[in-house]
Motif scaffolding. Structure first.
Motif, PDB file in Angstrom:
ATOM      1  N   LEU A 113       0.827  -1.205   0.000  1.00 41.03           N
ATOM      2  CA  LEU A 113       0.000   0.000   0.000  1.00 41.03           C
ATOM      3  C   LEU A 113       0.863   1.257   0.000  1.00 41.03           C
ATOM      4  N   SER A 114       1.987   1.197   0.710  1.00 34.70           N
ATOM      5  CA  SER A 114       2.916   2.333   0.714  1.00 34.70           C
ATOM      6  C   SER A 114       3.496   2.562  -0.668  1.00 34.70           C
ATOM      7  N   ASP A 115       3.856   1.478  -1.356  1.00 37.18           N
ATOM      8  CA  ASP A 115       4.417   1.602  -2.703  1.00 37.18           C
ATOM      9  C   ASP A 115       3.394   2.059  -3.726  1.00 37.18           C
ATOM     10  N   LEU A 116       2.099   1.862  -3.414  1.00 39.80           N
ATOM     11  CA  LEU A 116       1.042   2.407  -4.278  1.00 39.80           C
ATOM     12  C   LEU A 116       0.905   3.914  -4.121  1.00 39.80           C
ATOM     13  N   GLY A 117       1.584   4.472  -3.114  1.00 44.36           N
ATOM     14  CA  GLY A 117       1.553   5.909  -2.900  1.00 44.36           C
ATOM     15  C   GLY A 117       0.648   6.360  -1.776  1.00 44.36           C
ATOM     16  N   MET A 118       0.190   5.435  -0.947  1.00 44.51           N
ATOM     17  CA  MET A 118      -0.678   5.807   0.171  1.00 44.51           C
ATOM     18  C   MET A 118       0.154   6.324   1.334  1.00 44.51           C
ATOM     19  N   SER A 119      -0.370   7.327   2.033  1.00 45.51           N
ATOM     20  CA  SER A 119       0.288   7.830   3.242  1.00 45.51           C
ATOM     21  C   SER A 119       0.091   6.847   4.388  1.00 45.51           C
ATOM     22  N   GLU A 120       0.902   7.015   5.435  1.00 48.81           N
ATOM     23  CA  GLU A 120       0.768   6.129   6.592  1.00 48.81           C
ATOM     24  C   GLU A 120      -0.620   6.266   7.227  1.00 48.81           C
ATOM     25  N   PHE A 121      -1.166   7.485   7.232  1.00 49.42           N
ATOM     26  CA  PHE A 121      -2.499   7.678   7.805  1.00 49.42           C
ATOM     27  C   PHE A 121      -3.561   6.935   6.987  1.00 49.42           C
ATOM     28  N   LEU A 122      -3.451   6.991   5.656  1.00 48.80           N
ATOM     29  CA  LEU A 122      -4.403   6.287   4.801  1.00 48.80           C
ATOM     30  C   LEU A 122      -4.250   4.777   4.943  1.00 48.80           C
ATOM     31  N   ILE A 123      -2.999   4.316   5.084  1.00 48.14           N
ATOM     32  CA  ILE A 123      -2.774   2.879   5.318  1.00 48.14           C
ATOM     33  C   ILE A 123      -3.462   2.454   6.611  1.00 48.14           C
ATOM     34  N   GLY A 124      -3.353   3.295   7.639  1.00 46.97           N
ATOM     35  CA  GLY A 124      -4.031   2.999   8.904  1.00 46.97           C
ATOM     36  C   GLY A 124      -5.533   2.883   8.713  1.00 46.97           C
ATOM     37  N   ILE A 125      -6.105   3.752   7.866  1.00 39.81           N
ATOM     38  CA  ILE A 125      -7.540   3.688   7.592  1.00 39.81           C
ATOM     39  C   ILE A 125      -7.899   2.390   6.873  1.00 39.81           C
ATOM     40  N   VAL A 126      -7.080   1.984   5.895  1.00 39.52           N
ATOM     41  CA  VAL A 126      -7.341   0.737   5.161  1.00 39.52           C
ATOM     42  C   VAL A 126      -7.346  -0.449   6.113  1.00 39.52           C
ATOM     43  N   MET A 127      -6.339  -0.523   6.982  1.00 39.47           N
ATOM     44  CA  MET A 127      -6.272  -1.645   7.912  1.00 39.47           C
ATOM     45  C   MET A 127      -7.389  -1.577   8.951  1.00 39.47           C
ATOM     46  N   THR A 128      -7.825  -0.365   9.281  1.00 39.79           N
ATOM     47  CA  THR A 128      -8.985  -0.215  10.164  1.00 39.79           C
ATOM     48  C   THR A 128     -10.227  -0.794   9.499  1.00 39.79           C
ATOM     49  N   LEU A 129     -10.445  -0.460   8.233  1.00 41.84           N
ATOM     50  CA  LEU A 129     -11.598  -0.981   7.498  1.00 41.84           C
ATOM     51  C   LEU A 129     -11.527  -2.499   7.382  1.00 41.84           C
ATOM     52  N   ALA A 130     -10.323  -3.033   7.197  1.00 42.58           N
ATOM     53  CA  ALA A 130     -10.166  -4.486   7.092  1.00 42.58           C
ATOM     54  C   ALA A 130     -10.589  -5.161   8.390  1.00 42.58           C
ATOM     55  N   ARG A 131     -10.179  -4.609   9.513  1.00 42.02           N
ATOM     56  CA  ARG A 131     -10.545  -5.196  10.796  1.00 42.02           C
ATOM     57  C   ARG A 131     -12.031  -4.978  11.105  1.00 42.02           C
ATOM     58  N   LEU A 132     -12.584  -3.839  10.695  1.00 39.22           N
ATOM     59  CA  LEU A 132     -14.018  -3.623  10.856  1.00 39.22           C
ATOM     60  C   LEU A 132     -14.815  -4.668  10.088  1.00 39.22           C
ATOM     61  N   SER A 133     -14.387  -4.933   8.858  1.00 32.40           N
ATOM     62  CA  SER A 133     -15.085  -5.935   8.045  1.00 32.40           C
ATOM     63  C   SER A 133     -14.949  -7.316   8.668  1.00 32.40           C
ATOM     64  N   TYR A 134     -13.780  -7.601   9.232  1.00 33.82           N
ATOM     65  CA  TYR A 134     -13.577  -8.872   9.923  1.00 33.82           C
ATOM     66  C   TYR A 134     -14.573  -9.007  11.072  1.00 33.82           C
ATOM     67  N   GLY A 135     -14.689  -7.948  11.860  1.00 33.69           N
ATOM     68  CA  GLY A 135     -15.577  -8.004  13.009  1.00 33.69           C
ATOM     69  C   GLY A 135     -17.032  -8.166  12.626  1.00 33.69           C
ATOM     70  N   LEU A 136     -17.495  -7.405  11.652  1.00 29.28           N
ATOM     71  CA  LEU A 136     -18.892  -7.480  11.229  1.00 29.28           C
ATOM     72  C   LEU A 136     -19.217  -8.845  10.648  1.00 29.28           C
TER      73      LEU A 136
END
Length: 375
Positions: A27-50
């Motif tokens: 994700l970093s090599d795609l050009g995402m910032s660390e904050f955006l990467i944090g959001i992506v991983m947050t969404l991944a864990r949210l989807s896991y939980g739901l």
């Protein structure tokens, strides 16, 4: 039956971790910032939980086969598609779907372990031994595969292994008949078991704080390794696989200890040890010490999951998959905040997510110590 289950779960874990161990770097090599990467991983864990909340109840309603097949198939499809995309939004969506696939299969497989074994922490220890072996293989190969053929090759190989798991599940566990999907009803059943059981609710709160601390500490391990510790992708993969190796070596012995001392007591030791070791990592620069700490963190991590499952056997035997799915759901939903906080606190200093994560984990430890089970 148990060997077949261990085989499909181990293969899927190999594929999942081969594809996702260094996903933060992708994700970093795609050009995402660390904050955006944090959001992506947050969404991944949210989807896991739901998804986990619904899939656990579904597994108690329709059996173990269909959630396992759906989870393996979704995990395979999402990682295979990742190999051919360069769009940031599409990559984000597929990463989220990969985590969703993992969550759909897990409660059903864990409940099946209890059904075909003695339902002890030791039996769960053996299950986690095999799935951790798959995780080690995926993590150890990830860096070398990426170095050899790029992220696309890692996604293709990981998706292929997940697809084999789906095919073997269809071959070995196939059931006849139609199954009606009721995700909302299954989700409400998962919520109701939390509402009915006070200790399960407190346990979920404690482990959610633990999860927030863990995800804050774990999210940026690869970035700290690359930016501050000067490690290459293969060496980062090796470090993560040593974490899993420590987990592998300790899971069955600590499962036996858990059967003797109790699940709650082992979880207390686990949270205490976690706070003691997580904060050290970002301050290390010696590669040997980094590898040693990873191995120790694997030992600490091995205290966790068999103890959780043993506690759930005491809380709910007839609705075990629902209880597993509900606990995993709420802890993953709330612990997803850790990914977001990691991305936010990263800019305070690369050490900040690790140290603050330890403080939050200690709050979970205090709650776990103060509340006792009512069964």
């Amino acid at each position: 039956m148990i060997l077949k289950l261990l085989t499909v779960a181990s293969l899927f874990n190999s594929g999942f971790y081969l594809a996702t161990s260094l996903i933060v770097l992708y994700l970093s090599d795609l050009g995402m910032s660390e904050f955006l990467i944090g959001i992506v991983m947050t969404l991944a864990r949210l989807s896991y939980g739901l998804a986990s909340m619904s899939s656990g109840a579904m597994a108690d309603r329709v059996g173990r086969y269909y959630p396992m097949l759906i989870g393996f198939t979704l995990g395979a499809a999402s990682t295979l598609l990742l190999s051919s995309v360069s769009s940031k939004p599409l990559a984000m969506l597929l990463v989220v779907l990969a985590w969703t696939g993992y969550s759909v299969y897990s409660p059903a497989a864990l409940a099946l372990v209890s059904e075909v074994s003695r339902g002890t922490a030791t039996s769960y220890g053996w299950y986690y031994l095999f799935v951790t072996a798959g995780q080690i293989a995926g993590q150890a190969l990830s860096g070398s595969v990426i170095r050899l053929g790029g992220y696309s090759l890692a996604f293709l190989m990981g998706g292929g292994l997940s697809l084999i798991s789906a095919a073997l599940t269809w071959l070995w566990f196939r059931e006849n008949g139609e199954v009606r999907m009721s995700p909302l009803k299954d989700f409400s059943r998962g919520v109701s078991i939390l509402a009915r059981n006070r200790y399960l609710s407190y346990l979920a709160a404690s482990l959610s704080l633990h999860g927030i601390g863990f995800t804050m500490s774990f999210t940026f391990i690869p970035l700290v390794a690359r930016l501050d510790q000067g490690m290459s992708e293969p060496r980062i993969g090796l470090a993560l696989s040593l974490w899993s190796l420590g987990n592998l070596l300790a899971t069955v012995p600590l499962g036996r200890v858990t059967d003797r001392i109790g699940g709650r007591e082992m979880l207390i030791y686990h949270l205490a040890a976690s706070s003691a070791v997580w904060w050290i990592y970002p301050f290390l620069r010696n590669e040997v010490l980094i590898y040693a700490l990873m191995l120790i963190q694997g030992f600490v991590g091995a205290m966790d999951l068999p103890a959780r499952r043993l506690i759930l056997l005491g809380i709910s035997d007839r609705e075990l998959a629902t209880a597993i799915g509900s606990l995993d759901s709420i802890t993953f939903l709330l612990s997803s905040l850790g990914n977001l906080l990691a991305g936010y606190t990263w800019y305070l200093g690369h050490w900040a997510p690790f140290v603050i994560g330890c403080v939050i984990n200690t709050l979970g430890l205090i709650l776990l110590v103060r509340v006792r089970p009512s069964y």
